[in-house]
Write a protein that holds these residues in place. Structure first.
Motif: not given
Length: 313
Positions: A95-97, A228-234
């Motif tokens: 989410v930050n990227h 999953l990269g997005a889900a984990r960052s969320l």
């Protein structure tokens, strides 16, 4: 760098008046231009609207309301890296990227402050951007945004699913097996069942477009890793809720918070808590609606969103 398939359905939003375009931001970014009204020379143009989808979503999440919004102002919808027709191609999908990439997109495509309309993860991305680059944001409409809800009991299925996503290797293994065991249509209908309070309200044409998009995404090298990269960052942002609470509490831009009362992913109690953090926010709670009310009941969302947008002009 892996090149995505050349058969991407870039005209997928054309039935709703959307024109697919691609911008290079360290890799291709697909976005849809829904146009806007013809403005007389010298007339003041209202702030354009940038639509930001949620986790697992795309520009298709907005086709129920984008044409109506485009009658009065410029409207665009982005596919964030890792979603829709924008493969990550080595770019991070956190989410930050994606907040940083959204900032670049606004600068390159619109070149002026915008009204961000974000659903679910897109609401979080919009809040992060408004905190870091407030000069780019004229207002925010948050539609069932991803929000912390400390002390509340989550939906058991949702809690189990996100617990699985959070575990390295386990999330990849389970998600890969799931995607291999179901058809593209089953995946789309499963998402509808989770995000709608009443799945029968789903627009058949939007479902068909979603199936076409899901088939293309299946052909990408690592769709599970991108998701999953997005889900984990969320999840990390939600767990560090003090900073997220600060962003919501200190935000000095106009905000409209719209939330379905039967949202299984982000319970309405989380929205009521967020509204208490910043009493300046305008709120609208949609009775009997789920996590994506802009698809489930576009007229209800427009009934609150359009007057609010006019109040900003």
């Amino acid at each position: 760098m892996t090149t995505p398939p050349s058969t991407a359905p870039t005209d997928i939003a054309s039935p709703w008046g959307g024109v697919g375009r691609t911008l290079d931001l360290d890799g291709p970014v697909h976005w849809v231009d829904f146009g806007g009204p013809d403005t007389e020379t010298g007339a003041t143009e209202p702030a354009p609207v940038a639509l930001v989808h949620g986790l697992g979503g795309s520009h298709l999440n907005w086709v129920g309301i984008a044409p109506a919004l485009a009658a009065r102002r410029r409207v665009v919808a982005i596919d964030l890296p890792g979603f829709g027709l924008t493969p990550a191609l080595g770019r991070a999908t956190s989410v930050n990227h994606n907040a940083a990439l959204l900032s670049r997109f606004i600068h390159e495509v619109l070149g002026r402050p915008v009204v961000l309309v974000g659903n679910s993860m897109g609401g979080m991305v919009s809040l992060l951007l408004a905190d870091r680059r407030p000069e780019q944001v004229a207002g925010l409409a948050l539609v069932d945004p991803a929000l912390p809800n400390p002390g509340a009991r989550p939906d058991p299925q949702v809690a189990a699913t996100f617990a699985m996503y959070a575990v390295p290797r386990v999330g990849e293994l389970v998600l890969t097996r799931y995607n291999k065991s179901v058809s593209d249509r089953q995946r789309v209908l499963g998402t509808v069942a989770l995000c709608f309070a009443d799945p029968s309200r789903a627009d058949v044409d939007v479902v068909e477009a979603g199936v076409e998009l899901a088939a293309w995404r299946r052909s990408l090298p690592d769709p599970e890793g991108e998701f999953l990269g997005a889900a984990r960052s969320l999840l990390r942002v939600l767990r560090g809720r003090r900073e997220y609470d600060r962003i919501m509490r200190d935000l000095d831009r106009p905000v409209l918070l719209i939330h379905g009362t039967r949202d299984r992913l982000v319970p309405v109690s989380a929205a009521r808590r967020a509204a208490r953090l910043n009493p300046a926010w305008r709120t609208a709670y949609l009775e009997g609606m789920g996590h994506t009310p802009q698809l489930e009941s576009p007229e209800d969302v427009l009934g609150h969103l359009e007057p609010w947008l006019e109040s900003l002009d």
